[in-house]
Each structure stands twice: as C-alpha cells, then as structure tokens.
Design a protein around this motif. Structure first.
Motif, short mmCIF file in Angstrom:
data_model
loop_
_atom_site.label_atom_id
_atom_site.label_comp_id
_atom_site.label_asym_id
_atom_site.label_seq_id
_atom_site.Cartn_x
_atom_site.Cartn_y
_atom_site.Cartn_z
N CYS A 182 48.19 39.89 -10.01
CA CYS A 182 46.86 39.73 -9.40
C CYS A 182 45.81 39.98 -10.46
CB CYS A 182 46.72 40.74 -8.26
SG CYS A 182 45.04 40.82 -7.57
N PHE A 183 44.98 38.97 -10.76
CA PHE A 183 43.91 39.10 -11.76
C PHE A 183 42.69 38.30 -11.35
CE2 PHE A 183 47.70 39.87 -14.48
CZ PHE A 183 47.40 41.19 -14.79
N PRO A 184 41.49 38.86 -11.47
CA PRO A 184 41.16 40.24 -11.74
C PRO A 184 41.87 41.13 -10.71
CG PRO A 184 39.18 38.91 -11.85
CD PRO A 184 40.27 38.03 -11.35
N ASN A 185 42.37 42.25 -11.21
CA ASN A 185 43.31 43.00 -10.39
C ASN A 185 42.64 43.79 -9.27
OD1 ASN A 185 45.05 45.78 -10.07
ND2 ASN A 185 46.29 43.93 -10.29
N ASN A 186 43.29 43.74 -8.14
CA ASN A 186 43.00 44.65 -7.05
C ASN A 186 44.19 45.61 -7.01
OD1 ASN A 186 42.30 45.98 -4.76
ND2 ASN A 186 42.78 44.30 -3.34
N PRO A 187 44.04 46.90 -7.27
CA PRO A 187 42.80 47.67 -7.26
C PRO A 187 42.18 47.98 -8.62
CG PRO A 187 44.65 49.17 -7.19
CD PRO A 187 45.23 47.77 -7.23
N TYR A 213 50.66 34.35 -8.05
CA TYR A 213 49.47 34.76 -8.80
C TYR A 213 48.26 34.81 -7.87
CZ TYR A 213 46.30 35.05 -12.79
OH TYR A 213 45.37 35.46 -13.71
N ASP A 214 47.80 36.02 -7.59
CA ASP A 214 46.69 36.22 -6.67
C ASP A 214 45.39 36.24 -7.48
OD1 ASP A 214 44.85 37.05 -4.82
OD2 ASP A 214 46.04 38.74 -4.06
N ALA A 329 27.86 52.80 -14.47
CA ALA A 329 26.86 53.65 -15.16
C ALA A 329 26.97 55.09 -14.63
CB ALA A 329 25.46 53.09 -14.93
N ALA A 330 27.16 55.21 -13.32
CA ALA A 330 27.29 56.57 -12.73
C ALA A 330 28.54 57.26 -13.24
CB ALA A 330 27.31 56.47 -11.20
N MET A 331 29.63 56.50 -13.36
CA MET A 331 30.88 57.12 -13.85
C MET A 331 30.71 57.57 -15.30
SD MET A 331 32.62 57.19 -11.20
CE MET A 331 31.58 56.73 -9.82
N ASP A 332 29.98 56.76 -16.09
CA ASP A 332 29.71 57.17 -17.47
C ASP A 332 28.94 58.49 -17.49
OD1 ASP A 332 30.95 55.02 -18.72
OD2 ASP A 332 29.15 53.76 -18.67
N GLU A 333 27.91 58.56 -16.64
CA GLU A 333 27.08 59.78 -16.61
C GLU A 333 27.88 61.00 -16.15
OE1 GLU A 333 23.68 58.93 -14.11
OE2 GLU A 333 23.13 57.33 -15.51
N LEU A 334 28.77 60.77 -15.18
CA LEU A 334 29.55 61.90 -14.64
C LEU A 334 30.76 62.24 -15.50
CD1 LEU A 334 29.42 60.94 -10.85
CD2 LEU A 334 28.22 62.83 -11.96
N GLY A 335 31.04 61.39 -16.47
CA GLY A 335 32.16 61.67 -17.38
C GLY A 335 33.53 61.32 -16.83
N PHE A 336 33.57 60.45 -15.82
CA PHE A 336 34.87 59.97 -15.33
C PHE A 336 35.27 58.74 -16.13
CE2 PHE A 336 33.44 61.93 -11.21
CZ PHE A 336 34.52 62.77 -11.03
N SER A 337 36.54 58.67 -16.55
CA SER A 337 36.94 57.42 -17.20
C SER A 337 37.38 56.42 -16.13
CB SER A 337 38.03 57.67 -18.24
OG SER A 337 39.17 58.15 -17.61
N TYR A 338 37.24 55.16 -16.44
CA TYR A 338 37.49 54.12 -15.43
C TYR A 338 37.86 52.82 -16.11
CZ TYR A 338 32.89 52.63 -16.95
OH TYR A 338 31.84 52.23 -17.74
N THR A 339 38.38 51.91 -15.30
CA THR A 339 38.57 50.54 -15.76
C THR A 339 37.97 49.63 -14.68
OG1 THR A 339 40.20 48.92 -16.46
CG2 THR A 339 40.88 50.38 -14.74
N GLY A 340 37.83 48.34 -14.99
CA GLY A 340 37.27 47.41 -14.02
C GLY A 340 35.76 47.45 -13.98
N GLY A 341 35.20 46.73 -12.99
CA GLY A 341 33.75 46.72 -12.82
C GLY A 341 33.02 45.77 -13.76
N LYS A 342 33.74 45.16 -14.72
CA LYS A 342 33.07 44.24 -15.65
C LYS A 342 33.29 42.78 -15.23
CE LYS A 342 31.87 47.53 -18.53
NZ LYS A 342 31.08 48.45 -17.70
N ASN A 343 34.51 42.46 -14.87
CA ASN A 343 34.84 41.11 -14.41
C ASN A 343 35.49 41.20 -13.04
OD1 ASN A 343 34.33 39.29 -16.87
ND2 ASN A 343 35.44 41.03 -17.72
N SER A 344 35.11 42.21 -12.31
CA SER A 344 35.77 42.53 -11.05
C SER A 344 34.83 43.36 -10.19
CB SER A 344 37.03 43.35 -11.37
OG SER A 344 37.35 44.20 -10.30
N PRO A 345 34.90 43.21 -8.88
CA PRO A 345 34.04 44.04 -8.02
C PRO A 345 34.62 45.44 -7.80
CG PRO A 345 35.36 42.56 -6.68
CD PRO A 345 35.69 42.24 -8.11
#
Ligand code: MLT
Length: 406
Positions: A182-187, A213-214, A329-345
């Motif tokens: 599944c791409f962009p991947n959920n979750p 392929y989803d 942006a909020a995750m950056d400020e709070l210091g949580f690492s994350y993936t997604g959000g760039k080409n994915s909702p």
C-alpha cells in the motif's frame, strides 16, 4: 446443526475503527461539553466539490424521467467512467490500461477485502506490519492464516515495517504467493521509489506471485519522483492488481465509488500448473456477487476528471495537505519523530509508549482522537497515526491542545 465459519473466531476483538468509535463515544457521553477533535479514522470532511455535485444532481434528475431512467447497470461499471479513468489516471502518465481492465466498485476496502477470494486457500500470504487491518482480517476469515499466538497468526508471512527499513517492507526470505503493498502507505505514510517497486515486480515475476497494490492515497503524492501507479514499472501488468478510490481523492467516503485495475496479462495457476486470467475470474466474481455502483454516483465520479473537477479536487487535497503540514510542524516542535505527512494525509508518530495508552491520554486530557498504531499490528505498538482529514481550524486547535499536555 448449523455451524459457524470457525475462522471468524480467530479474529482479534473488534475492528480497529469500531473500537476507537466505542471509546470516543463513551468519553463523549461522560464529557458532553468537550468538543472532541477527530484525527483518527481517515474520513473526508470537506463537501463534494461543485463539479461532482452538479453531475450528481443532473444524473438524479435523469433517473426521474422515463426517457433517461436507468435500471441495473453493468457490474463492471459504466463505460463513460472506465474510459475517463483509463485516459486520465493512466494514459496521461504514459501507462496503457484499457477501460475493459477497470472494474468500478463501491470501495477500496471491499475490493482489497474481496480480491483474495479468487486465490486458493493454501497459498502463502505476505502482509506488512503495521497494516490496514482489512488485508489481514479477510485472510483470517478465508482460513489462510492459522491460529493467533503471541500477537501473530502462525501461517502469515509478516513484513515488519520499522524506522530501520524506512517503513518499506523487505522482500521476505521465504517464498510467498500473494503480497499486499500500500503506497502512499496507510498507516505510515511511507512512499516508494521506482527502484524499490521494481524489485517487488521482479520478485513477483520470478516467483509467479501476485501483488495486490493499494493506491487509495495516490492523489496525495506531491513529489513527481514517486510512482503514482505500480504500472509505471515494467512488467507490473503481469503480476499486479491496483486498487484506487474516490473516497479520499474527491470526498466520496459517504458517496461510495472506487475501482480496481485487473490487467488482461495477470494470471494465477491451478494445481496442475495451468494459468488462468485473473481478469476473467474477477469478472465472474463481480457479475455473481456485485450489482454495480449507482448511475448518479458514477456520473459524480466522472466529473472528477472534468477541468473544473480536477481543479476543485486538487484544491481539496491541498487543504488536507495544509493540515498535514500543521501536524508535522507540531510534531517537530514537540520533539516527536514521525514519518509521512509529506505525500500522504497520514502522519505516523513514534510516541515511545504503548499506543492505546497514548490514545487514551490524548483523548481524556485533550479531547483529541488519533489512531493507536497497535491496532495496525505489533510493529505499531509505540506509534500513533494522525489523520489530516479535518478542517484547518480543528487541526490547529488539536495541535495547540496537544502542546498543552506534552
Ligand atoms: C483509515 O482511516 O485507515 C481509513 O479511513 C479506513 C478506510 O478507508 O476504510
């Protein structure tokens, strides 16, 4: 004595999103004054765009006149919609898919859930972890997974998606017959490169496997280097079925319209080794079990491809992506690492603690709903997923509330 399909008894508790809804409803009942902000299930919040709405209304009016009334439609979908999909989603990208290879349906959930029916029960299935639960649960129901012990089904080949592999499933060491991607991947929101997808296509061709392929979130891809369809990869038409949806692309979660592409070249084998075209089997399945999507809904979906529809749906997606930007942006400020959000909702956040505990804390302290990663599999246990499907005001408020408690 009537007996149940005992494979259903192997399913784990309730469906993920039903459990979330249960917890949120219980909280809301105890806290009626709290305005709960939902960034959990990926459900569209923006209304249908004017182009779709106009086409929808006009088609409803046609149904009210004897001269233009339509009864049963083709189970595979109306030609007018299949032709637009072939032209705009594929032809414009240099991919040749014929309208006859496209099957219109009422949802990618149904299609990704139903497609496994046409394969044997004793095949080996490879499923990512974390994963959209429908792929796994429908294979449990079909009796392909074995029993559930220590958090996993014994006969499934799990493909762990972790920060170490960039949340891109590695090709398994053991042979598999059916692969879910599944791409962009959920979750996780992860996206593939062409080279990465080509490795899967080569694997499937060499091993006579099939890839489901989803691509339900394809419209959220902003980076031109990322493949929009698996058929951009040479040879994919021999081994891949692609699933798409108007749900997230054009706000059709309540209206219901999706499609899958089953190329003429794609085959699977019987126990004597003879090949069979999946297109014919799926066509037979749909003609038997599915009555098609309603005419007005297919006209509304067709309008997505009109000049106005394309512009308006693009704007809708841009608005959701502005929400995703606010979340990252909020995750950056709070210091949580994350993936997604760039080409994915979806934004997949490492919260470093049990995901259901985090979910409960966020709900009860801030009135914000996320999706606990543990609901998508063992590898999601210390992650939560934030969905960008809401309006900017609510997302902004949710992120401010979150900043107040972490
Ligand atoms: C999700 O939140 O994962 C999706 O909305 C579920 C779906 O599309 O069925």
């Amino acid at each position: 004595m009537i007996k149940v399909n005992e494979h259903f008894l192997k399913l784990q508790s309730s469906y993920l999103f039903s459990e979330i809804a249960r917890r949120v409803n219980a909280y809301q009942a105890d806290n009626p004054d709290m305005s709960v902000i939902r960034l959990g299930i990926g459900d569209a919040t923006q209304p249908l765009c004017p182009a779709c709405l106009d086409a929808f209304h006009a088609a409803v009016d046609e149904m009210g006149r004897e001269a233009t009334f339509r009864g049963y439609g083709p189970e595979q979908g109306y030609e007018f919609l299949r032709e637009k999909i072939a032209r705009y989603d594929y032809g414009e990208r240099g991919v040749e898919i014929s309208p006859g290879e496209i099957f219109i349906s009422d949802g990618a959930k149904c299609d990704t859930g139903n497609f496994q029916e046409i394969f044997a029960v004793d095949i080996k299935v490879a499923i990512p972890d974390p994963v959209y639960p429908v792929y796994l649960d429908t294979n449990v129901m079909a009796g392909r997974t074995g029993s559930f012990d220590n958090g996993r089904y014994g006969d499934v080949v799990y493909m762990d998606c972790t920060a170490d592999n960039g949340f891109l499933p590695d090709i398994p060491d053991e042979p598999v017959d059916l692969v879910y991607l599944c791409f962009p991947n959920n979750p996780t929101g992860a996206v593939p490169t062409r080279e990465y997808l080509a490795r899967w296509v080569d694997y499937a061709r060499e091993n006579r496997a099939v890839i489901l392929y989803d691509a339900a979130y394809e419209a959220f891809i902003r980076d031109d280097a990322i493949p929009r369809t698996i058929y951009e990869i040479n040879g994919a038409k021999e081994v891949a079925i692609e699933f798409r949806s108007f749900s997230k692309t054009a706000g059709f979660t309540g209206t219901r319209c999706a499609f899958c592409v089953v190329p003429e070249d794609c085959v699977a084998y019987d126990s004597a080794g003879n090949s069979h075209h999946l297109h014919d089997l799926w066509n037979r399945r749909q003609a038997t079990k599915f009555n098609g999507v309603s005419y007005p809904v297919q006209r509304a979906a067709e309008a997505v491809y009109s000049p106005d529809g394309r512009k308006q749906t693009r704007e809708m997606i841009d608005r959701y992506m502005a929400n995703a930007d606010r979340i990252t942006a909020a995750m950056d400020e709070l210091g949580f690492s994350y993936t997604g959000g760039k080409n994915s909702p979806y934004v997949w956040v490492d919260v470093g603690t049990d995901s259901w505990e985090f979910f409960d804390t966020l709900l009860t302290k801030a009135g914000v709903v996320c999706t606990p990663g543990g609901g998508f599999g063992k590898c999601g246990n210390r992650y939560v997923r934030f969905s960008a499907f809401n309006n900017y005001k609510n997302v902004d408020e949710a992120m401010n509330r979150m900043a107040g408690i972490f």
